[in-house]
Structures are given as C-alpha cells and as structure tokens.
Write a protein that holds these residues in place. Sequence first.
Motif, short mmCIF file in Angstrom:
data_model
loop_
_atom_site.label_atom_id
_atom_site.label_comp_id
_atom_site.label_asym_id
_atom_site.label_seq_id
_atom_site.Cartn_x
_atom_site.Cartn_y
_atom_site.Cartn_z
N PHE A 63 0.83 -1.13 -0.19
CA PHE A 63 0.04 -0.13 0.08
C PHE A 63 0.92 1.03 0.29
CE2 PHE A 63 -2.29 3.16 2.47
CZ PHE A 63 -3.39 3.27 1.54
N LEU A 64 0.74 2.24 -1.14
CA LEU A 64 1.44 3.24 -1.06
C LEU A 64 2.90 2.96 -1.07
CD1 LEU A 64 -0.36 5.72 1.23
CD2 LEU A 64 -0.39 5.72 -1.32
N PHE A 65 3.34 1.81 -1.79
CA PHE A 65 4.67 1.41 -2.19
C PHE A 65 5.37 1.10 -0.98
CE2 PHE A 65 3.53 4.03 -5.76
CZ PHE A 65 3.54 2.81 -6.72
N LEU A 66 4.80 1.33 0.26
CA LEU A 66 5.72 1.23 1.44
C LEU A 66 5.07 0.49 2.75
CD1 LEU A 66 6.79 4.81 2.13
CD2 LEU A 66 8.28 2.87 1.21
N PHE A 67 3.72 0.62 2.86
CA PHE A 67 2.84 -0.14 3.96
C PHE A 67 2.26 -1.53 3.43
CE2 PHE A 67 2.67 4.45 4.37
CZ PHE A 67 3.76 4.63 5.41
N LEU A 68 1.92 -2.12 4.54
CA LEU A 68 1.17 -3.49 4.43
C LEU A 68 1.66 -4.24 3.26
CD1 LEU A 68 -2.49 -1.98 4.91
CD2 LEU A 68 -0.75 -3.09 6.51
N ARG A 69 3.04 -4.60 3.41
CA ARG A 69 3.48 -5.48 2.25
C ARG A 69 2.93 -6.88 2.23
NH1 ARG A 69 7.83 -3.82 -0.62
NH2 ARG A 69 8.62 -1.48 -0.05
N ARG A 70 2.78 -7.58 1.15
CA ARG A 70 2.26 -8.94 1.14
C ARG A 70 2.65 -9.51 -0.14
NH1 ARG A 70 -4.38 -8.86 0.63
NH2 ARG A 70 -4.29 -7.65 -1.40
N VAL A 71 2.41 -10.80 -0.30
CA VAL A 71 2.82 -11.64 -1.44
C VAL A 71 1.52 -12.26 -1.88
CG1 VAL A 71 4.12 -13.46 -2.49
CG2 VAL A 71 5.20 -11.81 -0.96
N ARG A 72 1.02 -11.91 -3.02
CA ARG A 72 -0.11 -12.74 -3.49
C ARG A 72 0.07 -13.77 -4.38
NH1 ARG A 72 -5.36 -8.97 -4.10
NH2 ARG A 72 -6.09 -10.97 -4.42
N ARG A 73 -0.51 -14.58 -4.20
CA ARG A 73 -0.20 -16.04 -5.04
C ARG A 73 -1.46 -16.33 -5.76
NH1 ARG A 73 4.48 -17.70 -3.30
NH2 ARG A 73 5.26 -17.57 -1.26
N THR A 74 -1.14 -16.73 -7.17
CA THR A 74 -2.18 -17.19 -7.94
C THR A 74 -1.86 -18.48 -8.38
OG1 THR A 74 -2.95 -14.89 -8.57
CG2 THR A 74 -3.61 -16.68 -10.02
#
Length: 98
Positions: A63-74
Amino acid sequence: MKEQFTTTVRVKGKGEAKARAFADALNQVQAAVMKASPQILLRIEPQDVEVVHAQETARKEAFLFLFLRRVRRTYSVELDVTVNVTAINLDKVDFVTK
C-alpha cells in the motif's frame, strides 16, 4: 437409444488457492462435454484426471509502495479429464406426427 461413450476434455482453471484452481477447472467439464457432443447428456462420470500444466504465480504488493507489504499468489491448472458419458441419441428416436 441410450448410448455410453468415453471422451477426454481439456479444461483450465485459476484461483487464489490450489483447491480453488482445481474446482474452477472441474466445473468446466460439463460445458466442455456438452459443446463437443450434440446429444442429450444424462450422466457425466469422471474416470481419470491428469495434470497437464500447473503453475503458481507470486506477486508482491504494498500500500503506497511502503505499507502493508504482502505476497499474493495465484494458481492455474490445465487438466485432461477422461469422462464416461451416458447420452440419448436423438437420431434413433422415432417421433410420430399427428
């Protein structure tokens, strides 16, 4: 009038989880068999499932390139499903004209 035959259809599915990708692919089996056969289908029984291609794609988000980093898998799968089909052949039905 009633016939049984075996056919193989190739279906694809995508999902956020492995089970969802397989479920999406298996839900498309009926439509693929109906498209391939002009007969009225009574029963479709899967006999064998073979995985042709299975892929996992990971994408990093923030989020906004800094916050709440995560990895989404498909997940995506491509399956060859062998089905035993029971159908009614309309060419063998005698219609009476009144």
